[in-house]
Scaffold this active site. Structure first.
Site, PDB file in Angstrom:
ATOM      1  N   LYS A   1     -13.106 122.649  37.173  1.00  0.00           N
ATOM      2  CA  LYS A   1     -12.366 122.181  38.347  1.00  0.00           C
ATOM      3  C   LYS A   1     -12.709 123.081  39.519  1.00  0.00           C
ATOM      4  O   LYS A   1     -12.455 124.286  39.488  1.00  0.00           O
ATOM      5  CB  LYS A   1     -10.861 122.218  38.082  1.00  0.00           C
ATOM      6  CG  LYS A   1     -10.013 121.782  39.260  1.00  0.00           C
ATOM      7  CD  LYS A   1     -10.105 120.279  39.492  1.00  0.00           C
ATOM      8  CE  LYS A   1      -9.268 119.539  38.475  1.00  0.00           C
ATOM      9  NZ  LYS A   1      -9.291 118.063  38.721  1.00  0.00           N
TER      10      LYS A   1
ATOM     11  N   HIS B   1      -5.706 119.104  29.720  1.00  0.00           N
ATOM     12  CA  HIS B   1      -5.203 120.428  30.099  1.00  0.00           C
ATOM     13  C   HIS B   1      -4.575 121.140  28.895  1.00  0.00           C
ATOM     14  O   HIS B   1      -4.123 122.270  29.015  1.00  0.00           O
ATOM     15  CB  HIS B   1      -4.101 120.293  31.168  1.00  0.00           C
ATOM     16  CG  HIS B   1      -4.552 119.801  32.505  1.00  0.00           C
ATOM     17  ND1 HIS B   1      -4.858 118.490  32.747  1.00  0.00           N
ATOM     18  CD2 HIS B   1      -4.708 120.456  33.689  1.00  0.00           C
ATOM     19  CE1 HIS B   1      -5.196 118.344  34.030  1.00  0.00           C
ATOM     20  NE2 HIS B   1      -5.111 119.516  34.614  1.00  0.00           N
TER      21      HIS B   1
ATOM     22  N   HIS C   1      -1.311 124.721  40.044  1.00  0.00           N
ATOM     23  CA  HIS C   1      -0.196 124.630  39.106  1.00  0.00           C
ATOM     24  C   HIS C   1       0.321 126.063  38.936  1.00  0.00           C
ATOM     25  O   HIS C   1      -0.403 126.934  38.459  1.00  0.00           O
ATOM     26  CB  HIS C   1      -0.655 124.066  37.768  1.00  0.00           C
ATOM     27  CG  HIS C   1      -1.098 122.640  37.839  1.00  0.00           C
ATOM     28  ND1 HIS C   1      -0.222 121.599  38.053  1.00  0.00           N
ATOM     29  CD2 HIS C   1      -2.328 122.078  37.737  1.00  0.00           C
ATOM     30  CE1 HIS C   1      -0.886 120.462  38.069  1.00  0.00           C
ATOM     31  NE2 HIS C   1      -2.166 120.716  37.889  1.00  0.00           N
TER      32      HIS C   1
ATOM     33  N   TYR D   1     -12.352 121.850  29.876  1.00  0.00           N
ATOM     34  CA  TYR D   1     -11.559 121.807  31.104  1.00  0.00           C
ATOM     35  C   TYR D   1     -11.177 123.211  31.578  1.00  0.00           C
ATOM     36  O   TYR D   1     -10.151 123.768  31.209  1.00  0.00           O
ATOM     37  CB  TYR D   1     -10.306 120.944  30.929  1.00  0.00           C
ATOM     38  CG  TYR D   1      -9.880 120.231  32.204  1.00  0.00           C
ATOM     39  CD1 TYR D   1     -10.460 120.525  33.424  1.00  0.00           C
ATOM     40  CD2 TYR D   1      -8.906 119.248  32.171  1.00  0.00           C
ATOM     41  CE1 TYR D   1     -10.094 119.865  34.572  1.00  0.00           C
ATOM     42  CE2 TYR D   1      -8.515 118.578  33.327  1.00  0.00           C
ATOM     43  CZ  TYR D   1      -9.109 118.889  34.523  1.00  0.00           C
ATOM     44  OH  TYR D   1      -8.738 118.236  35.679  1.00  0.00           O
TER      45      TYR D   1
ATOM     46  N   HIS E   1      -8.915 110.451  31.228  1.00  0.00           N
ATOM     47  CA  HIS E   1      -8.520 111.466  32.197  1.00  0.00           C
ATOM     48  C   HIS E   1      -7.241 112.162  31.760  1.00  0.00           C
ATOM     49  O   HIS E   1      -6.423 111.609  31.031  1.00  0.00           O
ATOM     50  CB  HIS E   1      -8.303 110.805  33.563  1.00  0.00           C
ATOM     51  CG  HIS E   1      -7.902 111.752  34.640  1.00  0.00           C
ATOM     52  ND1 HIS E   1      -6.607 111.842  35.119  1.00  0.00           N
ATOM     53  CD2 HIS E   1      -8.614 112.671  35.327  1.00  0.00           C
ATOM     54  CE1 HIS E   1      -6.552 112.760  36.057  1.00  0.00           C
ATOM     55  NE2 HIS E   1      -7.751 113.281  36.209  1.00  0.00           N
TER      56      HIS E   1
END
Length: 404
Positions: free
Chosen positions: A172, A329, A26, A133, A300
């Site tokens: 991640k 996020h 991103h 996260y 999610h």
């Protein structure tokens, strides 16, 4: 009520720093499309979907012939109007359906003066817990925010724990070589004794690499290992070779795949995404199937702003078998397009909205500001890394970024 109009506005929302993942990055911002569905009583329901820019706006407004005159309370009819499974072979509209469903539920709640969770069976919890996260990150334009080393990762996680109170941490991966990421993940887990951890390389590992990676973290307090490899059979082979529960948001994202997983288990925890599954109601339906067959469920994240975050909160409020912290996020965002700015964490949780509908209001000044920013910056390719312009991912991947 009857629907009289539908509008879509694409925005880009700055992130603290570019977030890296196994398929690219991103690029320092999210691109989201805000959907507004207007009824004949003057009420406006809000929806949200990922990316797309002008194409997403055209796709949303292209649904007017289907929606004008439709009663937004008839959400089951809406599913068949927009996403008939046979017709969807030619015009897959699952994410469009989700954004419209959000708005229609929002309209119903506003009309009746009740929060969406009251329309979905009533809440069983007042707050939803979230994981931290964590991502490996490129530095932002001002040089801050990089996460490349284990030390930077732990420092960032500690700052998030201090600010938001997280007790669960998701990393991640799929960016750097697996052995390097395993050491970073172990450092993260060891820095927070008593906290739980989860790792997600987005299916980038071969089956054999995934088994080797799992064996190197089996002693940690893992919630689950998410999508270590690609495909139901690949996940099944990994599952047979590790005691760590496996989770997915990639290979079980519809009811046919869920049925296949029930009949021949490959995944232990289904990660329900209100966008990927086509709305809040399909996620609740899937959670009921999982409850019946004793599969775990979690919520999610697909890169939400405040509107979709509200859908995740209402989902989390009503699902009794939600045994894991949700993903979001959200803490990476610099701002939001809802009135009052970003929703706040307390003890790693966010309160379920109690105002009518989704419980959030659109800040039109912010919407205009970030729509203009999108027109200035445009979209970005999700499956490219700005630091590796000639690279593209394979599955399984063997061409990793250099952590040095």
């Amino acid at each position: 009520m009857k629907i009289v109009d539908i509008r879509a506005t694409t925005v880009t929302m700055p992130l603290e720093a570019p977030l890296r993942h196994s398929n690219g990055a991103h690029w320092g911002r999210f691109v989201r499309t805000v959907v507004e569905v207007e009824a004949d009583n003057g009420l406006i329901g809000l929806g949200e979907m990922g990316g797309g820019g002008q194409s997403a706006e055209a796709a949303v407004t292209g649904l007017k012939p289907y929606l004008v005159g439709h009663d937004p309370a008839r959400t089951e009819a809406l599913r068949w109007m927009l996403a008939n499974p046979t017709a969807s072979l030619y015009n897959n509209r699952t994410q469009l359906l989700a954004a419209i469903e959000f708005a229609c539920l929002d309209l119903q709640g506003r009309e009746l003066g009740v929060p969406v969770h009251e329309l979905l069976g009533g809440k069983v919890r007042d707050r939803v817990e979230f994981a931290s996260y964590l991502f490996f990150r490129h530095p932002a334009d001002d040089g801050t925010g990089e996460i490349r080393t284990a030390e930077q990762l732990v420092e960032h996680a500690r700052a998030l724990v201090d600010e938001h109170g997280f007790r669960v941490h998701k990393l991640k991966g799929g960016v750097f070589p697996p052995d390097y990421e395993r050491e970073c993940f172990r450092a993260l887990a060891e820095a927070f004794p008593g906290h739980r951890v989860r790792f997600d390389p987005n299916g980038a590992f071969s089956v054999e690499e995934a088994i080797r990676f799992a064996r190197g973290i089996e002693d940690l307090d893992n919630d689950y290992l998410e999508d270590p490899t690609w495909g139901l059979n690949g996940m099944r082979r990994v599952r047979q070779n590790t005691p760590i529960p496996l989770a997915t948001n990639t290979v079980v994202v519809n009811f046919e795949q869920l049925a296949a997983n029930v009949l021949d288990p490959a995944v232990d925890v289904i990660l329900l995404d209100t966008t990927f599954w086509g709305g809040i109601r399909p996620c609740i339906k899937a959670a009921g199937v999982c409850e019946t067959f004793q599969l775990g469920v979690a919520v999610h994240s697909s890169g939400e702003l405040g509107i979709q975050l509200a859908t995740m909160l209402h989902l989390g409020a009503v699902v009794p078998n939600l045994a894991f912290a949700a993903d979001a996020h959200y803490h990476h965002l610099r701002d939001d397009i809802i009135v009052g700015g970003k929703l706040s964490y307390d003890g790693g949780t966010i309160a379920v909205p109690e105002a009518p509908g989704l419980g959030v209001e659109l800040d039109r000044d912010k919407l205009a500001e970030y729509a203009e920013l999108f027109r200035e910056l445009g979209p970005y390719p999700y499956d490219r890394d700005p630091a590796r312009p000639d690279w593209y991912p394979l599955l399984p991947n063997t061409d990793w970024a250099d952590p040095s």
